[in-house]
Structure formats: C-alpha cells, structure tokens
Design a protein around this motif. Structure first.
Motif, short mmCIF file in Angstrom:
data_model
loop_
_atom_site.label_atom_id
_atom_site.label_comp_id
_atom_site.label_asym_id
_atom_site.label_seq_id
_atom_site.Cartn_x
_atom_site.Cartn_y
_atom_site.Cartn_z
N LEU A 80 0.81 -1.22 0.00
CA LEU A 80 0.00 0.00 0.00
C LEU A 80 0.85 1.27 0.00
O LEU A 80 0.60 2.19 -0.79
CB LEU A 80 -0.93 0.01 1.22
CG LEU A 80 -1.97 -1.11 1.28
CD1 LEU A 80 -2.84 -0.94 2.52
CD2 LEU A 80 -2.84 -1.14 0.03
N LEU A 81 1.84 1.34 0.88
CA LEU A 81 2.64 2.55 1.02
C LEU A 81 3.74 2.64 -0.03
O LEU A 81 3.88 3.65 -0.73
CB LEU A 81 3.25 2.61 2.42
CG LEU A 81 4.24 3.76 2.70
CD1 LEU A 81 3.54 5.11 2.55
CD2 LEU A 81 4.85 3.61 4.08
N ILE A 82 4.51 1.56 -0.18
CA ILE A 82 5.70 1.62 -1.04
C ILE A 82 5.32 1.57 -2.52
O ILE A 82 5.75 2.43 -3.30
CB ILE A 82 6.68 0.50 -0.68
CG1 ILE A 82 7.22 0.75 0.73
CG2 ILE A 82 7.81 0.41 -1.69
CD1 ILE A 82 8.04 -0.37 1.29
N LEU A 83 4.52 0.59 -2.92
CA LEU A 83 4.10 0.57 -4.32
C LEU A 83 3.18 1.74 -4.64
O LEU A 83 3.20 2.26 -5.75
CB LEU A 83 3.41 -0.76 -4.65
CG LEU A 83 4.33 -1.98 -4.77
CD1 LEU A 83 3.53 -3.20 -5.22
CD2 LEU A 83 5.48 -1.72 -5.75
N GLY A 84 2.40 2.17 -3.65
CA GLY A 84 1.56 3.35 -3.86
C GLY A 84 2.38 4.59 -4.13
O GLY A 84 2.12 5.34 -5.08
N GLY A 288 -1.95 4.31 -7.65
CA GLY A 288 -0.95 4.52 -6.61
C GLY A 288 -1.46 5.46 -5.53
O GLY A 288 -1.27 5.22 -4.33
N VAL A 289 -2.12 6.52 -5.94
CA VAL A 289 -2.70 7.47 -4.98
C VAL A 289 -3.77 6.77 -4.15
O VAL A 289 -3.88 6.98 -2.94
CB VAL A 289 -3.29 8.69 -5.72
CG1 VAL A 289 -4.02 9.60 -4.75
CG2 VAL A 289 -2.18 9.45 -6.45
N ILE A 294 -5.73 4.14 1.01
CA ILE A 294 -6.12 2.94 1.75
C ILE A 294 -5.16 2.73 2.92
O ILE A 294 -5.60 2.36 4.03
CB ILE A 294 -6.11 1.70 0.82
CG1 ILE A 294 -7.19 1.83 -0.25
CG2 ILE A 294 -6.32 0.42 1.63
CD1 ILE A 294 -7.13 0.76 -1.32
N TYR A 295 -3.87 2.97 2.70
CA TYR A 295 -2.90 2.79 3.79
C TYR A 295 -3.17 3.78 4.92
O TYR A 295 -3.07 3.42 6.10
CB TYR A 295 -1.47 2.94 3.28
CG TYR A 295 -0.46 2.60 4.36
CD1 TYR A 295 -0.30 1.28 4.78
CD2 TYR A 295 0.30 3.58 4.98
CE1 TYR A 295 0.60 0.95 5.77
CE2 TYR A 295 1.20 3.25 5.99
CZ TYR A 295 1.35 1.94 6.37
OH TYR A 295 2.22 1.61 7.39
N VAL A 299 -3.88 2.63 8.84
CA VAL A 299 -3.16 3.11 10.01
C VAL A 299 -4.13 3.77 10.99
O VAL A 299 -4.05 3.53 12.21
CB VAL A 299 -2.05 4.11 9.60
CG1 VAL A 299 -1.44 4.77 10.84
CG2 VAL A 299 -0.96 3.40 8.80
N ALA A 300 -5.05 4.57 10.48
CA ALA A 300 -6.04 5.22 11.35
C ALA A 300 -6.89 4.19 12.09
O ALA A 300 -7.22 4.35 13.27
CB ALA A 300 -6.92 6.15 10.53
N LEU A 301 -7.22 3.09 11.40
CA LEU A 301 -8.06 2.06 12.00
C LEU A 301 -7.37 1.35 13.15
O LEU A 301 -7.94 1.18 14.22
CB LEU A 301 -8.45 1.03 10.92
CG LEU A 301 -9.36 -0.11 11.38
CD1 LEU A 301 -10.72 0.42 11.81
CD2 LEU A 301 -9.52 -1.14 10.25
#
Length: 304
Positions: A80-84, A288-289, A294-295, A299-301
C-alpha cells in the motif's frame, strides 16, 4: 536528540537505496539476470535485513508482538505505502509472464502464515517449513530468471565496484533503519502506544523504509521491474526468512489479534497486487494514490 537520529536515519536510508539499486542492477547484468529477478532476490533480501534484525531482537527480548507485528505491518506497508508511492511517481509495469510464479509464492506464503498463526504460536517446526519454502523460492528465481544479454546496452560497472556498491548500500540501509526504528519507537512510547500497534505501524514502516527508498529511487530511474520485484521479494522474505529464522531460534507466541484482525489485511493486499498484475498489467499513477489513501485508512483504523 531523538528527532535528530530520526532525520539521520531517514537520510541514510535514501543514500543506501541509491547505491543498492545501482549495484544490484549491474550485478544482474553481469549474470544475465533480469532486473525483476535481482529485485526479487538480492534487493528483496537485502532490504528485508532490518525486519530480520528487529524481529530476532524483539523475540529474544520477550516482545513477540513486535516481532510478528513488524512482519505483518511491513507486508501491508510494502504494497500500500511503497508501491503506492512508487506508482504515484511513475506508473509501474508488472510483467505477469515474469512474476506469476513469484506472486503465487507470495500468496501461498501468506496463506501458510495465516494457518500457522491460528494455533497461537509459530513453532520451530513452522520455522523449518518456512525456511524450506525460502529455499524453493530462491532456486526458482535463479534457475528461471536468466535472460538474453542486451548487446547494445552500455556495459555495466566492473563486478568489484558493483559488489561494493551493493554491500555498501545494504550497510547504510541497515544502519539508517536501526537509527530510525529506535528513535521512532521511543517517540511512540512517549504517547503510550501498545507494543502490537508499535510493531504494526512505527516499527513496520521504519523497517520498510529501505524498501521504500529502493523502490522510489528505482521508480525515478524508470527501473520499475526492480521497484515491483523488490516489494514481492521482500514480502516473501519477510514471511519465509524472517519469521522462519526467528522461530527456529525461539518459538514465537502469537497474539490472537494477528490471525483475526491483521492477517485479513495482509492477505487482502497480496490479492490486490495480484489483481493489478492480472487485470491492469501494472499500477497506474491514480491507483498509486488510491493505495496511499487505503494505507492511511489502515493506520487510522489500528491506531484508533
């Protein structure tokens, strides 16, 4: 001082990533290995070194929640973070004909880990099984990863220089990750965050920063196969190698929340990457955005 160490670690990660990508690319060309294979193996394993060090240290220090949360959180962050982030910089191509086996191995490794977590621990026998899976994956990657040399391409740097760049980049990455994880964990604990959440977020993102630095730099250099291969390889190594070695040294007790709450995220993101590869043959910039959004929600969840 803690914030200064955090900044130093961040700079070290990106410098190390630059040299690692450059050296690994040249090594791949010397052996006629595809950039995807070098991303899956040398780069993937090298950038997983911080996760290995952190998980072993956490397990031996009696902090199993950090050891397992580190791996699960890293695998979610990798996709989610890196490929995004990488796709937001430059659309990523995923050559399905080259990576279908590796995507399959990633899904199988994820499913195997989920099953192992259901009984509340990762035993030494589980560790042996995971390491056997690693051996099979490495054999497949090297024996099936040869390609015809490009005679028109610019000659790569000499092998000693390429090896020095790769090893030097790895060393700087590990040092940077260690500085960043230690400082970030200290900052998080001042806010009373639990060990499981620290493992899933702060430590996971911190130990994933080598992958982030490597994939982002590869995206800037238009070496998207290394960027994608790095993440797939890292996710496989995180499960097979890191948890396998850690469990072999010391069986790891597993909090029930990992199997019930966190593994669905790990499995879901792995399947999402497979869908991108099969349906879109890559990850467009807009996607990617969306992965980054989603990431942020993930994290918020878990921080709530």
């Amino acid at each position: 001082m803690t914030y200064l160490l955090f900044c130093i670690g961040l700079v070290a990660l990106f410098l190390g990533g630059e040299y690692l990508v450059r050296g690994a690319s040249n090594i791949a060309r010397h052996f006629n290995l595809s950039p995807m294979v070098i991303g899956l193996t040398i780069v993937g394993f090298g950038t997983s070194a911080p996760e290995l060090l952190v998980s072993i240290q956490a397990a031996m220090a009696g902090q199993p929640a950090i050891a397992i949360g580190n791996v699960l959180g890293s695998n979610v962050a990798n996709i989610l973070l890196i490929l995004g982030t990488s796709a937001a910089i430059a659309a990523l191509m995923i050559p399905l004909r080259k990576v279908w086996r590796d995507l399959g191995v990633m899904v199988v490794a994820t499913a195997a880990l989920w099953i192992m977590l259901l009984d509340g621990s990762i035993s030494r026998l589980d560790g042996v099984i995971l390491l056997a899976g690693l051996a099979v994956f490495m054999g497949m990657a090297f024996f099936l990863g040869k390609e015809e040399p490009d005679l028109d391409a610019e000659p790569p740097s000499s092998m000693p220089i390429s090896i020095a760049q790769t090893i030097g980049g790895l060393i700087v990455l590990v040092i940077g990750a260690r500085l960043l994880v230690d400082s970030a964990t200290e900052i998080a604990r001042t806010f009373g965050v639990s060990e499981a959440v620290i493992g899933l977020t702060v430590v996971a993102v911190g130990t994933s920063l080598p992958e982030l630095a490597t994939s982002v730099i590869a995206a800037f250099r238009k070496q998207t196969e290394i960027a994608v291969g790095n993440v797939i390889g890292s996710n496989i190594f995180n499960i097979f190698s890191i948890l396998g070695i850690t469990a072999l040294i010391l069986p790891i007790p597993a909090d029930p929340r990992f199997a019930s709450a966190d593994m669905p995220w790990v499995a879901g993101t792995a399947l999402l990457l497979v869908l991108f590869a099969v349906l879109l043959k890559g990850i467009p910039r807009l996607a990617g955005v969306a992965l980054l959004a989603i990431y942020a929600g993930y994290v918020a969840l878990i921080m709530a």
